[in-house]
Design a protein around this motif. Structure first.
Motif, PDB file in Angstrom:
ATOM      1  N   GLU A 168       0.835  -1.209   0.000  1.00  0.00           N
ATOM      2  CA  GLU A 168       0.000   0.000   0.000  1.00  0.00           C
ATOM      3  C   GLU A 168       0.873   1.265   0.000  1.00  0.00           C
ATOM      4  O   GLU A 168       0.399   2.350  -0.353  1.00  0.00           O
ATOM      5  CB  GLU A 168      -0.981  -0.007   1.185  1.00  0.00           C
TER       6      GLU A 168
ATOM      7  N   GLU B  62       3.430   2.589  -4.107  1.00  0.00           N
ATOM      8  CA  GLU B  62       3.172   3.617  -5.123  1.00  0.00           C
ATOM      9  C   GLU B  62       3.426   5.025  -4.587  1.00  0.00           C
ATOM     10  O   GLU B  62       3.660   5.952  -5.360  1.00  0.00           O
ATOM     11  CB  GLU B  62       1.749   3.461  -5.659  1.00  0.00           C
TER      12      GLU B  62
ATOM     13  N   THR C 135       2.349  -4.040  -7.854  1.00  0.00           N
ATOM     14  CA  THR C 135       1.002  -3.622  -7.437  1.00  0.00           C
ATOM     15  C   THR C 135      -0.010  -3.630  -8.594  1.00  0.00           C
ATOM     16  O   THR C 135      -1.183  -3.342  -8.371  1.00  0.00           O
ATOM     17  CB  THR C 135       1.031  -2.201  -6.863  1.00  0.00           C
TER      18      THR C 135
ATOM     19  N   ARG D 120      -0.059  -1.579 -11.080  1.00  0.00           N
ATOM     20  CA  ARG D 120      -0.386  -0.204 -11.503  1.00  0.00           C
ATOM     21  C   ARG D 120      -0.251  -0.007 -13.011  1.00  0.00           C
ATOM     22  O   ARG D 120      -1.147   0.552 -13.654  1.00  0.00           O
ATOM     23  CB  ARG D 120       0.530   0.759 -10.738  1.00  0.00           C
TER      24      ARG D 120
ATOM     25  N   ALA E 282      -2.963  -1.860 -14.939  1.00  0.00           N
ATOM     26  CA  ALA E 282      -4.291  -1.259 -14.795  1.00  0.00           C
ATOM     27  C   ALA E 282      -4.464  -0.109 -15.784  1.00  0.00           C
ATOM     28  O   ALA E 282      -5.520   0.031 -16.415  1.00  0.00           O
ATOM     29  CB  ALA E 282      -4.488  -0.773 -13.367  1.00  0.00           C
TER      30      ALA E 282
ATOM     31  N   TYR F  30      -2.638  -7.251  -3.099  1.00  0.00           N
ATOM     32  CA  TYR F  30      -2.904  -5.816  -3.212  1.00  0.00           C
ATOM     33  C   TYR F  30      -3.402  -5.490  -4.628  1.00  0.00           C
ATOM     34  O   TYR F  30      -4.390  -4.758  -4.801  1.00  0.00           O
ATOM     35  CB  TYR F  30      -1.633  -5.031  -2.899  1.00  0.00           C
ATOM     36  N   ALA F  31      -2.726  -6.046  -5.638  1.00  0.00           N
ATOM     37  CA  ALA F  31      -3.112  -5.774  -7.032  1.00  0.00           C
ATOM     38  C   ALA F  31      -4.564  -6.216  -7.275  1.00  0.00           C
ATOM     39  O   ALA F  31      -5.353  -5.488  -7.890  1.00  0.00           O
ATOM     40  CB  ALA F  31      -2.167  -6.505  -7.987  1.00  0.00           C
TER      41      ALA F  31
ATOM     42  N   SER G 118      -6.927  -6.474  -5.057  1.00  0.00           N
ATOM     43  CA  SER G 118      -7.882  -5.631  -4.325  1.00  0.00           C
ATOM     44  C   SER G 118      -8.093  -4.297  -5.041  1.00  0.00           C
ATOM     45  O   SER G 118      -9.178  -3.742  -5.029  1.00  0.00           O
ATOM     46  CB  SER G 118      -7.413  -5.412  -2.886  1.00  0.00           C
ATOM     47  N   LYS G 119      -7.036  -3.787  -5.699  1.00  0.00           N
ATOM     48  CA  LYS G 119      -7.152  -2.497  -6.385  1.00  0.00           C
ATOM     49  C   LYS G 119      -7.741  -2.623  -7.786  1.00  0.00           C
ATOM     50  O   LYS G 119      -8.364  -1.698  -8.283  1.00  0.00           O
ATOM     51  CB  LYS G 119      -5.762  -1.848  -6.509  1.00  0.00           C
ATOM     52  N   HIS G 120      -7.509  -3.764  -8.430  1.00  0.00           N
ATOM     53  CA  HIS G 120      -7.899  -3.922  -9.833  1.00  0.00           C
ATOM     54  C   HIS G 120      -8.587  -5.274 -10.029  1.00  0.00           C
ATOM     55  O   HIS G 120      -8.041  -6.182 -10.673  1.00  0.00           O
ATOM     56  CB  HIS G 120      -6.661  -3.812 -10.737  1.00  0.00           C
TER      57      HIS G 120
END
Ligand code: SAM
Length: 173
Positions: free
Chosen positions: A14, A17, A53, A55, A58, A79-80, A82-84
Motif C-alpha cells: 500500500e 506507489e 502492485t 499499476r 491497470a 494488493y493488485a 484488491s485495487k484492480h
C-alpha cells in the motif's frame, strides 16, 4: 532468490506507489509509445512479469482488457487484486511460470528482471518470455544499463531509503 525478494515496500504494498509515484503514468505511457513504434496495431493481450502492485497493467488495460500480471509475492498480488479486481493476477515465479497461452506484448518493468541473479536464472526468465510469445509479440524489458556502473564510482553495495509514513498518511500521497 527467495530471501532477496524482501523489503519494507514489498511487505506493505500500500506504500509502494507512494514511494515510487508516477503522477503522469510515465511507465505505461512509455509502453504505449513502444507499442506504437514497434507493433502494427496495439496489443490485444498483455502479460506483465513481476507486475508488483499492478499499476502499469491497470492503466494499459483501459485500451486492452485482456491483461495478466504475475508476481512472486503474495503481498503484491493480493494488493493488485484488491485495487484492480477486473484484471487477472497470479502469484508465480518468472523463472518457471507457464500460463499455457501467448500474449501480444510482454512487459517486465521496474527492474523485476534483475531479480534473476545468475546466468541460469536469466536463461529461465528468457525462456518464460519466449514461451508466452508468438511471432510479432513485443517484449518491453526494463533493465539498468550495467555500463553506467562501470568506472563511474556510482555503484553502491547498499542503498538506504527513508519513507516518511506520517507524511504519506497526512497528505494522502
Ligand atoms: C521493483 S518491483 C517492480 C514492480 C512493477 N513491475 C513496477 O514497475 O512497479 C520488482 C517486482 O519483481 C517481483 N519479482 C522478484 N522476483 C520475481 C520472480 N522470481 N518472479 C516474479 N516476480 C518477481 C517482486 O516481487 C516485485 O514486485
Amino acid at each position: 532468490m527467495n530471501s532477496s525478494v524482501r523489503n519494507f515496500l514489498y511487505d506493505h504494498p500500500e506504500h509502494y506507489e507512494s514511494a515510487y509515484p508516477e503522477p503522469n503514468e510515465e511507465t505505461p505511457e512509455m509502453c504505449r509509445r513502444m507499442f506504437a513504434r514497434f507493433l502494427a496495431e496495439p496489443p490485444s493481450s498483455i502479460l506483465d512479469v513481476g507486475c508488483g502492485t499492478g499499476r502499469d497493467l491497470a492503466v494499459l488495460s483501459r485500451d486492452c482488457p485482456d491483461c495478466c500480471g504475475v508476481d512472486y509475492l503474495g503481498t503484491m498480488i493480493q494488493y493488485a487484486r484488491s485495487k484492480h479486481p477486473a484484471l487477472h493476477f497470479q502469484v508465480d515465479d518468472m523463472r518457471t511460470v507457464r500460463l499455457q497461452r501467448c500474449f501480444g506484448a510482454i512487459l517486465c518493468m521496474g527492474s523485476a528482471f534483475m531479480y534473476a541473479l545468475s546466468n541460469e536464472e536469466v536463461d529461465q526468465v528468457l525462456d518464460t518470455f519466449a514461451i508466452h510469445a508468438r511471432s510479432g509479440t513485443l517484449l518491453v524489458l526494463d533493465i539498468n544499463n550495467a555500463a553506467s556502473y562501470l568506472g563511474g564510482g556510482s555503484f553502491k553495495d547498499q542503498t538506504e531509503y527513508a519513507v516518511d509514513l506520517a507524511r504519506i498518511m497526512r497528505e494522502g500521497i
